[in-house]
Design a protein around this motif. Structure first.
Motif, PDB file in Angstrom:
ATOM      1  N   ASP A 126       0.822  -1.214   0.000  1.00  0.00           N
ATOM      2  CA  ASP A 126       0.000   0.000   0.000  1.00  0.00           C
ATOM      3  C   ASP A 126       0.855   1.263   0.000  1.00  0.00           C
ATOM      4  N   LYS A 129       2.459   1.825  -3.437  1.00  0.00           N
ATOM      5  CA  LYS A 129       1.492   2.309  -4.419  1.00  0.00           C
ATOM      6  C   LYS A 129       1.101   3.765  -4.177  1.00  0.00           C
ATOM      7  N   SER A 130       0.942   4.126  -2.921  1.00  0.00           N
ATOM      8  CA  SER A 130       0.554   5.523  -2.665  1.00  0.00           C
ATOM      9  C   SER A 130       1.718   6.463  -2.993  1.00  0.00           C
ATOM     10  N   TYR A 220      -1.043  -6.725  -5.051  1.00  0.00           N
ATOM     11  CA  TYR A 220      -0.766  -5.283  -4.964  1.00  0.00           C
ATOM     12  C   TYR A 220      -0.506  -4.663  -6.328  1.00  0.00           C
ATOM     13  N   ASP A 223      -3.956  -5.058  -8.321  1.00  0.00           N
ATOM     14  CA  ASP A 223      -5.179  -4.765  -7.591  1.00  0.00           C
ATOM     15  C   ASP A 223      -6.217  -5.865  -7.731  1.00  0.00           C
ATOM     16  N   GLY A 312      -4.012  -7.689   4.744  1.00  0.00           N
ATOM     17  CA  GLY A 312      -3.256  -6.488   4.369  1.00  0.00           C
ATOM     18  C   GLY A 312      -2.478  -5.904   5.539  1.00  0.00           C
ATOM     19  N   PRO A 355      -2.219  -0.899  10.291  1.00  0.00           N
ATOM     20  CA  PRO A 355      -2.265  -0.348   8.925  1.00  0.00           C
ATOM     21  C   PRO A 355      -0.894   0.214   8.532  1.00  0.00           C
ATOM     22  N   ASP A 357       1.128   2.958   7.583  1.00  0.00           N
ATOM     23  CA  ASP A 357       1.065   4.411   7.448  1.00  0.00           C
ATOM     24  C   ASP A 357       2.426   5.036   7.140  1.00  0.00           C
TER      25      ASP A 357
END
Ligand code: MG
Length: 377
Positions: A126, A129-130, A220, A223, A312, A355, A357
């Motif tokens: 994640d 990708k961000s 990932y 998707d 995840g 998560p 972050d």
């Protein structure tokens, strides 16, 4: 045509060595800006001279390398240098976690990252990708299966694709009995039938943990949820992967099992190299192609992958870390091969998922998982 400026992270490994061969074969396409490696400084210095790289760096030691080559720069400068305007493509082939901060930097600077290190997406899917979205960076897969799926998906609508189908050679223990798995020696595990690769990935191939990491990587990259990603055994490693369309049509990508295909396309995309020096598939020598289902009782790796991808956050990172620790234990002769699965399973079960972050969260989860797995046998 303007030459593409390339930086190779991990140039002395198996993938990196093949990337160097491509850079050598295509001086009209690519210009080598920088090379990075952890070990084998003599080889790194030699590659730098051969490709006339602007700079080379080793995170293993500046002094030793600078004695061998005047191109040497401090490793701490690499993150900045790969973001420079003369770099178009960063090939990341560093095994393990060291590639992650560099990939994040390159993507944030809008670079194209030809990604061979599956750990990067497994650890921090994640986040990667961000960062790519924010910096306009782009990931082009170099793992052969993901390159295949990437090529099959090109120009298609995602909602027409029912499933991704990853092929697995099955590794050196594909037909092993439970007793043979239990008693497998390192030497036996390293005898891979089709691919010549680094040691860690060859062991992961035998436990199918490599396929597990690749399921997460595919999730990932493209998707897709775990229920739409299937893995099948295909011992000849000629069909590198497939996609299944909603009407049941299968599209496959094939070539001889030679990593230079995927590496070359990862670097040249969206253009295609002319194939000089690459072996063509000879149908008269091909014989038959086999496909079979994975025996998930003997090889439970995919169960862990699906759970990690579904959950995840930090759980895929924990799977990867526990596996690395367990593989090291196996290499040192401290555990038998099937204990790798048990160590991964117990480490994942004990982990409190968070998560993703930031990079700190990833590295903290990685460290905790390694500590925990390190105490298991
Ligand atoms: Mg692969």
């Amino acid at each position: 045509m303007k030459k593409l400026g390339v930086a190779v992270l991990g140039s002395t490994g198996s993938i990196g060595g093949n990337a160097v061969k491509i850079l050598e074969a295509y001086p009209d396409w690519f210009r080598t800006v920088g090379l990075v490696a952890r070990s084998q400084t003599a080889l790194l210095a030699e590659q730098g001279a051969k490709l006339n790289a602007d700079w080379i760096a080793s995170d293993g030691g500046y002094d030793e390398l600078s004695r061998l080559s005047g191109r040497t720069v401090e490793f701490s400068r690499v993150a900045g240098l790969i973001c420079a305007p003369e770099v178009d493509v960063v090939l990341c082939a560093i095994v393990g976690t060291a590639g992650l901060p560099l990939v994040l930097a390159a993507l944030g600077a809008g670079k194209r990252v030809a990604l061979a290190s599956k750990e990067v997406l497994v650890m921090a899917g994640d986040l990667v990708k961000s960062r790519a979205a924010a910096g306009n960076g782009r990931i082009i897969p170099v793992d052969s299966e993901h390159s295949a799926i990437f090529q099959c998906l090109e120009g298609r609508r995602k909602n027409e694709v029912a499933r991704l189908v990853l092929t697995a050679s099955g590794g050196s223990l594909r037909n092993a009995t439970d007793a043979e798995l239990e008693n497998a020696t390192l030497e036996r595990v390293l005898r891979h039938p089709t691919w010549r690769m680094g040691r860690k990935v060859t062991i992961d191939s035998a436990t199918l943990m490599n396929k597990a990491l690749e399921v997460i990587e595919a999730g990932y990259l493209f998707d897709f949820p775990p229920e739409k990603i299937k893995a099948v055994i295909h011992p000849e490693s000629v069909v590198h992967s497939l996609i299944e369309m909603m009407d049941g049509t299968l599209l496959a990508q094939m070539s001889r099992p030679d990593m230079r295909f995927a590496i070359g396309y990862g670097m040249s995309w969206p253009d295609r190299l002319d194939g000089r020096g690459l072996p063509r598939l000879d149908f008269s020598a091909l014989g038959s192609l086999e496909f079979s289902e994975i025996d998930r009782r003997r090889f439970p790796s995919l169960d862990f992958a699906e759970a990690a991808l579904r959950c995840g956050g930090t759980l895929p990172c924990v799977l990867n870390a526990a596996n690395e620790v367990a593989v090291d234990k196996f290499v040192r002769g401290e555990i038998r091969l099937p204990r790798i699965w048990s160590i991964v399973d117990r480490t994942m079960a004990a982990h409190r998922v968070e998560p993703l972050d930031g990079l700190d969260t990833v590295l903290a989860a990685d460290r905790r998982a390694r500590e925990y797995a390190g105490k298991l046998n």
